[in-house]
Design a protein around this motif. Sequence first.
Motif, PDB file in Angstrom:
ATOM      1  N   LEU A 247     -39.508  17.937 -10.469  1.00  0.00           N
ATOM      2  CA  LEU A 247     -38.113  18.309 -10.734  1.00  0.00           C
ATOM      3  C   LEU A 247     -37.924  19.823 -10.656  1.00  0.00           C
ATOM      4  CD1 LEU A 247     -37.250  15.905 -13.693  1.00  0.00           C
ATOM      5  CD2 LEU A 247     -36.345  15.808 -11.372  1.00  0.00           C
ATOM      6  N   GLU A 248     -38.871  20.565 -11.216  1.00  0.00           N
ATOM      7  CA  GLU A 248     -38.796  22.031 -11.153  1.00  0.00           C
ATOM      8  C   GLU A 248     -38.763  22.504  -9.704  1.00  0.00           C
ATOM      9  OE1 GLU A 248     -39.459  26.090 -13.001  1.00  0.00           O
ATOM     10  OE2 GLU A 248     -38.579  24.192 -13.638  1.00  0.00           O
ATOM     11  N   ALA A 249     -39.645  21.942  -8.885  1.00  0.00           N
ATOM     12  CA  ALA A 249     -39.691  22.328  -7.473  1.00  0.00           C
ATOM     13  C   ALA A 249     -38.391  21.969  -6.775  1.00  0.00           C
ATOM     14  CB  ALA A 249     -40.869  21.635  -6.780  1.00  0.00           C
ATOM     15  N   ALA A 250     -37.850  20.795  -7.069  1.00  0.00           N
ATOM     16  CA  ALA A 250     -36.607  20.366  -6.436  1.00  0.00           C
ATOM     17  C   ALA A 250     -35.450  21.291  -6.804  1.00  0.00           C
ATOM     18  CB  ALA A 250     -36.281  18.929  -6.835  1.00  0.00           C
ATOM     19  N   VAL A 251     -35.405  21.723  -8.063  1.00  0.00           N
ATOM     20  CA  VAL A 251     -34.357  22.652  -8.495  1.00  0.00           C
ATOM     21  C   VAL A 251     -34.474  23.980  -7.745  1.00  0.00           C
ATOM     22  CG1 VAL A 251     -33.556  24.077 -10.423  1.00  0.00           C
ATOM     23  CG2 VAL A 251     -33.991  21.647 -10.780  1.00  0.00           C
ATOM     24  N   VAL A 252     -35.691  24.515  -7.664  1.00  0.00           N
ATOM     25  CA  VAL A 252     -35.883  25.806  -6.995  1.00  0.00           C
ATOM     26  C   VAL A 252     -35.590  25.705  -5.503  1.00  0.00           C
ATOM     27  CG1 VAL A 252     -37.523  27.651  -6.499  1.00  0.00           C
ATOM     28  CG2 VAL A 252     -37.529  26.562  -8.746  1.00  0.00           C
ATOM     29  N   PHE A 278     -23.113  27.537 -12.232  1.00  0.00           N
ATOM     30  CA  PHE A 278     -22.695  26.319 -11.546  1.00  0.00           C
ATOM     31  C   PHE A 278     -23.714  25.934 -10.479  1.00  0.00           C
ATOM     32  CE2 PHE A 278     -20.209  24.147  -8.161  1.00  0.00           C
ATOM     33  CZ  PHE A 278     -19.846  23.023  -8.889  1.00  0.00           C
ATOM     34  N   ASP A 279     -24.284  26.945  -9.795  1.00  0.00           N
ATOM     35  CA  ASP A 279     -25.340  26.667  -8.814  1.00  0.00           C
ATOM     36  C   ASP A 279     -26.516  25.975  -9.487  1.00  0.00           C
ATOM     37  OD1 ASP A 279     -24.169  27.771  -6.455  1.00  0.00           O
ATOM     38  OD2 ASP A 279     -24.620  29.775  -7.207  1.00  0.00           O
ATOM     39  N   GLY A 280     -26.854  26.444 -10.681  1.00  0.00           N
ATOM     40  CA  GLY A 280     -27.965  25.842 -11.406  1.00  0.00           C
ATOM     41  C   GLY A 280     -27.692  24.398 -11.781  1.00  0.00           C
ATOM     42  N   VAL A 281     -26.472  24.132 -12.230  1.00  0.00           N
ATOM     43  CA  VAL A 281     -26.089  22.767 -12.594  1.00  0.00           C
ATOM     44  C   VAL A 281     -26.150  21.854 -11.371  1.00  0.00           C
ATOM     45  CG1 VAL A 281     -24.184  21.308 -13.397  1.00  0.00           C
ATOM     46  CG2 VAL A 281     -24.684  23.484 -14.553  1.00  0.00           C
ATOM     47  N   LYS A 282     -25.618  22.339 -10.250  1.00  0.00           N
ATOM     48  CA  LYS A 282     -25.615  21.541  -9.019  1.00  0.00           C
ATOM     49  C   LYS A 282     -27.045  21.271  -8.541  1.00  0.00           C
ATOM     50  CE  LYS A 282     -22.531  20.690  -6.499  1.00  0.00           C
ATOM     51  NZ  LYS A 282     -21.774  19.431  -6.286  1.00  0.00           N
ATOM     52  N   ALA A 283     -27.898  22.291  -8.626  1.00  0.00           N
ATOM     53  CA  ALA A 283     -29.286  22.113  -8.176  1.00  0.00           C
ATOM     54  C   ALA A 283     -30.018  21.120  -9.073  1.00  0.00           C
ATOM     55  CB  ALA A 283     -30.006  23.453  -8.167  1.00  0.00           C
ATOM     56  N   LEU A 284     -29.781  21.205 -10.384  1.00  0.00           N
ATOM     57  CA  LEU A 284     -30.423  20.272 -11.303  1.00  0.00           C
ATOM     58  C   LEU A 284     -29.922  18.852 -11.072  1.00  0.00           C
ATOM     59  CD1 LEU A 284     -32.263  19.680 -13.674  1.00  0.00           C
ATOM     60  CD2 LEU A 284     -30.390  20.326 -15.212  1.00  0.00           C
ATOM     61  N   SER A 285     -28.621  18.715 -10.859  1.00  0.00           N
ATOM     62  CA  SER A 285     -28.035  17.387 -10.600  1.00  0.00           C
ATOM     63  C   SER A 285     -28.645  16.769  -9.339  1.00  0.00           C
ATOM     64  CB  SER A 285     -26.520  17.505 -10.457  1.00  0.00           C
ATOM     65  OG  SER A 285     -25.942  16.265 -10.142  1.00  0.00           O
ATOM     66  N   ALA A 286     -28.770  17.583  -8.282  1.00  0.00           N
ATOM     67  CA  ALA A 286     -29.344  17.079  -7.034  1.00  0.00           C
ATOM     68  C   ALA A 286     -30.818  16.729  -7.193  1.00  0.00           C
ATOM     69  CB  ALA A 286     -29.168  18.118  -5.926  1.00  0.00           C
ATOM     70  N   ALA A 287     -31.504  17.458  -8.088  1.00  0.00           N
ATOM     71  CA  ALA A 287     -32.939  17.225  -8.283  1.00  0.00           C
ATOM     72  C   ALA A 287     -33.229  15.920  -9.008  1.00  0.00           C
ATOM     73  CB  ALA A 287     -33.552  18.390  -9.063  1.00  0.00           C
ATOM     74  N   MET A 288     -32.237  15.387  -9.710  1.00  0.00           N
ATOM     75  CA  MET A 288     -32.476  14.200 -10.521  1.00  0.00           C
ATOM     76  C   MET A 288     -32.907  12.993  -9.681  1.00  0.00           C
ATOM     77  SD  MET A 288     -32.218  15.430 -13.431  1.00  0.00           S
ATOM     78  CE  MET A 288     -32.374  13.956 -14.440  1.00  0.00           C
ATOM     79  N   ARG A 289     -32.621  13.036  -8.379  1.00  0.00           N
ATOM     80  CA  ARG A 289     -33.029  11.910  -7.535  1.00  0.00           C
ATOM     81  C   ARG A 289     -34.552  11.834  -7.393  1.00  0.00           C
ATOM     82  NH1 ARG A 289     -31.193  15.735  -3.730  1.00  0.00           N
ATOM     83  NH2 ARG A 289     -32.556  16.118  -1.944  1.00  0.00           N
ATOM     84  N   TYR A 290     -35.232  12.900  -7.785  1.00  0.00           N
ATOM     85  CA  TYR A 290     -36.702  12.901  -7.705  1.00  0.00           C
ATOM     86  C   TYR A 290     -37.358  12.423  -8.996  1.00  0.00           C
ATOM     87  CZ  TYR A 290     -36.079  15.589  -3.420  1.00  0.00           C
ATOM     88  OH  TYR A 290     -35.724  16.001  -2.165  1.00  0.00           O
ATOM     89  N   MET A 291     -36.550  11.950  -9.923  1.00  0.00           N
ATOM     90  CA  MET A 291     -37.093  11.433 -11.189  1.00  0.00           C
ATOM     91  C   MET A 291     -38.069  10.296 -10.890  1.00  0.00           C
ATOM     92  SD  MET A 291     -36.008  12.843 -14.080  1.00  0.00           S
ATOM     93  CE  MET A 291     -35.956  11.549 -15.321  1.00  0.00           C
TER      94      MET A 291
END
Length: 291
Positions: A247-252, A278-291
């Motif tokens: 998840l960390e990698a996906a966010v970055v 907002f960029d951080g929120v969007k990146a975290l939201s997109a990263a959730m698919r890697y859960m």
Amino acid sequence: MKGTKQTMAIDDVWGADDVTSDKKMGDENFPVGSFLIAPTLRPAVHAYYHFARVADDMVDNISLSSEQKLRRLKALRAVLLGEEKAPKRADAQTAVKLRQVFLERQLPFEVASDLIEAFCLDAEKNRYQSWDELLHYCRYSANPVGRFLLTLHGEDEASSGPSDALCTALQIVNHLQDVSKDLKTLNRCYVPLPWLATEGVSLQELTAPQSSAGVKRVFERMLVQVDGLNHYAQTLPLLIRDRRMRLEAAVVVGLCRRLTERLHRQDPLAERVALTKFDGVKALSAAMRYM
């Protein structure tokens, strides 16, 4: 008398004053040891950050000569590798603490000592003659960070290539963010000089209030290369087994892509091009698919 001589010897290498800045992890462009990293691993990440931060502060300190910077950097590396004792100073002690982390977790020392190679380059070199030269610099200044995190999480070599691409992309977009400031304050320029020459652009134009047409073309040429690195880096989360690190990698990866897109649209000479919450929120939201 013996103590006085020892103090003088230490001062010859480390200088009389600790020049560490007050910059913190929260001041960086990208997350450092965020909540996505397992709590048991965060102290190791923080120790690595503090070591790198001190080395960066040493080489960016305008009151030190190139020779003084090199002495301090090499002493810091020697302490990390157990080759020298460290004085009881905050800057030197970062190497002591990181050495202990590496010994306890059996991590390869080169993922930290390679950073010193890059900072030594910064102390002596302030111009780049080709894109390959810049990539060589990133090999030491940025890529070890990703490799440290992957090794810390027990990931295998398959993830190294995309990780290197991501770290290099992060480094280059940071250079573009700070291109004017680096030239003004440190007389340092990471833009390949032949690329400027091709567009008939002088170094002075990189400190102008806004980018000329030629400067924009050079920046765009660099960003196209970063686009390719970002494309390769997108495969990184798929290769990471540890869920938190994935998840960390996906966010970055997402944040780097978003910052690159901003730099395509905005002029880093005219304004500070940076990520938003907002960029951080969007990146975290997109990263959730890697859960």
